[in-house]
Design an enzyme around this catalytic site. Structure first.
Site, PDB file in Angstrom:
ATOM      1  CE  LYS A   1       2.144 -30.293 -24.902  1.00 15.04           C
ATOM      2  NZ  LYS A   1       3.558 -30.051 -24.978  1.00 15.04           N
TER       3      LYS A   1
ATOM      4  CB  THR B   1     -11.944 -28.732 -11.321  1.00 16.63           C
ATOM      5  OG1 THR B   1     -10.877 -28.094 -10.614  1.00 16.63           O
ATOM      6  CG2 THR B   1     -13.255 -28.174 -10.817  1.00 16.63           C
TER       7      THR B   1
ATOM      8  CG  ASP C   1      -8.035 -26.514  -9.161  1.00 17.10           C
ATOM      9  OD1 ASP C   1      -7.252 -27.217  -8.500  1.00 17.10           O
ATOM     10  OD2 ASP C   1      -7.788 -26.106 -10.314  1.00 17.10           O
TER      11      ASP C   1
ATOM     12  NE  ARG D   1      13.963 -29.502  10.413  1.00 19.95           N
ATOM     13  CZ  ARG D   1      14.464 -30.624   9.923  1.00 19.95           C
ATOM     14  NH1 ARG D   1      13.658 -31.591   9.520  1.00 19.95           N
ATOM     15  NH2 ARG D   1      15.765 -30.778   9.807  1.00 19.95           N
TER      16      ARG D   1
ATOM     17  N   GLY E   1      -4.822 -25.785  -6.412  1.00 15.83           N
ATOM     18  CA  GLY E   1      -6.097 -25.060  -6.348  1.00 15.83           C
ATOM     19  C   GLY E   1      -6.201 -23.880  -7.295  1.00 15.83           C
TER      20      GLY E   1
ATOM     21  CD  GLU F   1      -1.586 -24.452  -7.772  1.00 18.42           C
ATOM     22  OE1 GLU F   1      -0.532 -25.064  -8.020  1.00 18.42           O
ATOM     23  OE2 GLU F   1      -2.641 -24.641  -8.397  1.00 18.42           O
TER      24      GLU F   1
ATOM     25  NE  ARG G   1      -3.851 -33.318 -11.904  1.00 20.60           N
ATOM     26  CZ  ARG G   1      -3.232 -32.595 -12.830  1.00 20.60           C
ATOM     27  NH1 ARG G   1      -3.103 -31.287 -12.645  1.00 20.60           N
ATOM     28  NH2 ARG G   1      -2.770 -33.130 -13.917  1.00 20.60           N
TER      29      ARG G   1
END
Ligand code: F6P
Length: 359
Positions: free
Chosen positions: A75, A138, A140, A175, A183, A235, A286
């Site tokens: 940011k 990255t 991703d 389960r 990503g 995600e 990461r």
């Protein structure tokens, strides 16, 4: 020649290896290297606190370390920097101040290590007179200009190991386990870790899913006695008739994705009647040491960046075009996002293995 180097955006395993390679390659040429701490912020910090001269000693023993010794920010965009006035957050352009400081400290070139966001910023600095070369980073794997970026292999390795571990506990408890991986808007981590980790369903942003297909697949498994299921969800995955799941937005930041595993887990539990748990792997993907593949790639990127500075290839990023490292214009590098091609062999392999992709 005095090179400044910075790391911007989310960290990725391999950043320190790039910093080491940039430093050693530059020092061998008799150049000086200075690291800017915290993206561009270090240039504006008082005295020389935000800057660190990178010597052989400073980069010794760091190639295998995760994170970045320079720190990073995702940011505080220098062209839309966030400040608070009377309790209100607003953005201001501090880019001229950064250019002024770059020149004041005697910078001749900048090596900017980052993702698409960092390159958008760097290409604006290029127009303002900072000669910049980019190094793509990255986890991703969503940059189309390069065949690979460091960080991705490590993220997939971590996610695969986590999925491997979930098989035994899922089976013991009969389960459904829903695993959310990172990503952003690309399903590379989900696809690769899901196939390698023998998931039964993989949901990607590239294939909006129909949840009833997943329910069907799981019910069939339980009906034939295979009483557990692993669902890997990116995600950024979204239902056919719905939207991506987000956690929130903040001024000056990319929207945060997340929450999809919990939602899908809830739904699958209700619809199947089978006990379900959801797991978010998050930043574990990461952190920590880069794999040998990421480490080598990162060292190659760093050395190639210095060769590009030497050749005056400013406004370009280093791209991996096997077996070569090649310059690609920065604008081109950020033009198209690389997503998982639906006709790729990996997708075909998933289908051939009977993995449900939600369609
Ligand atoms: O782009 C890398 C990435 O890890 C994405 O996969 C994820 O959505 C995002 O960064 C998370 O960012 P942050 O560290 O700001 O939560």
């Amino acid at each position: 020649m005095h090179i400044l180097v910075n790391t911007g955006g989310g960290d990725a395993p391999g950043l320190n290896a790039v910093i080491r390679a940039v430093t050693l390659s530059a020092l061998r040429r008799g150049w000086k290297v200075t690291g800017i701490r915290r993206g561009y912020h270090g240039l504006l910090e008082p005295g020389s606190e935000g800057l660190v001269e990178l010597t052989r000693d400073k980069v010794r023993g760091i190639a295998h370390l995760g994170g970045t010794i320079l720190g990073t920010v995702n940011k505080g965009h220098p062209f839309e920097f966030i400040t608070e006035k009377d309790g209100q957050k607003t953005t201001v352009d501090i880019s001229d101040e950064i250019v002024r400081r770059f020149k004041e400290v005697g910078g001749d070139a900048l090596v900017a290590i980052g993702g698409d966001g960092a390159f958008r910023i760097a290409s604006r600095f290029l127009k303002k007179g900072i000669p910049v070369v980019g190094v793509p980073k990255t986890i991703d794997n969503d940059l189309s200009c390069t065949q690979a970026t460091f960080g991705f292999d490590t993220a997939v390795t971590v996610a695969t190991e986590a999925i491997d571990r979930l098989h035994t506990t899922a089976e013991s408890h009969e389960r459904i386990m829903v695993v959310e991986v990172m990503g952003r808007y690309a399903g590379w981590i989900a696809m690769h870790a899901g196939v390698a980790g023998n998931a039964h369903c993989i949901l990607l942003p590239e294939i909006p899913y129909d949840i009833s297909r997943v329910v069907e697949k799981i019910k069939k498994r339980y009906a034939v006695g295979r009483r557990y299921a692993i669902v890997v969800v990116a995600e950024g995955a979204k239902p056919k008739d719905g939207d991506i799941s987000t956690i929130g937005t903040e001024l000056g930041r990319e929207v945060r994705l997340g929450g999809i595993a919990e939602k899908i887990g809830q739904y699958l539990g209700d619809r199947t009647g089978f006990e379900t748990r959801s797991i978010v792997l998050g930043h574990i993907q990461r952190g920590g040491s880069p794999t040998h593949r990421d480490r080598l790639l990162a060292l190659r990127f760093g050395a190639a960046a210095v060769r590009m500075v030497e050749q005056g290839k400013f406004g370009h990023i280093v791209a991996y075009d096997p077996p070569h490292m090649v310059p690609v214009p920065m604008e081109k590098a950020i033009a198209v996002m690389k997503t998982v091609p639906l006709d790729s062999d990996t997708v075909q392999t998933a289908r051939d293995l009977g993995i449900c992709l939600g369609d």
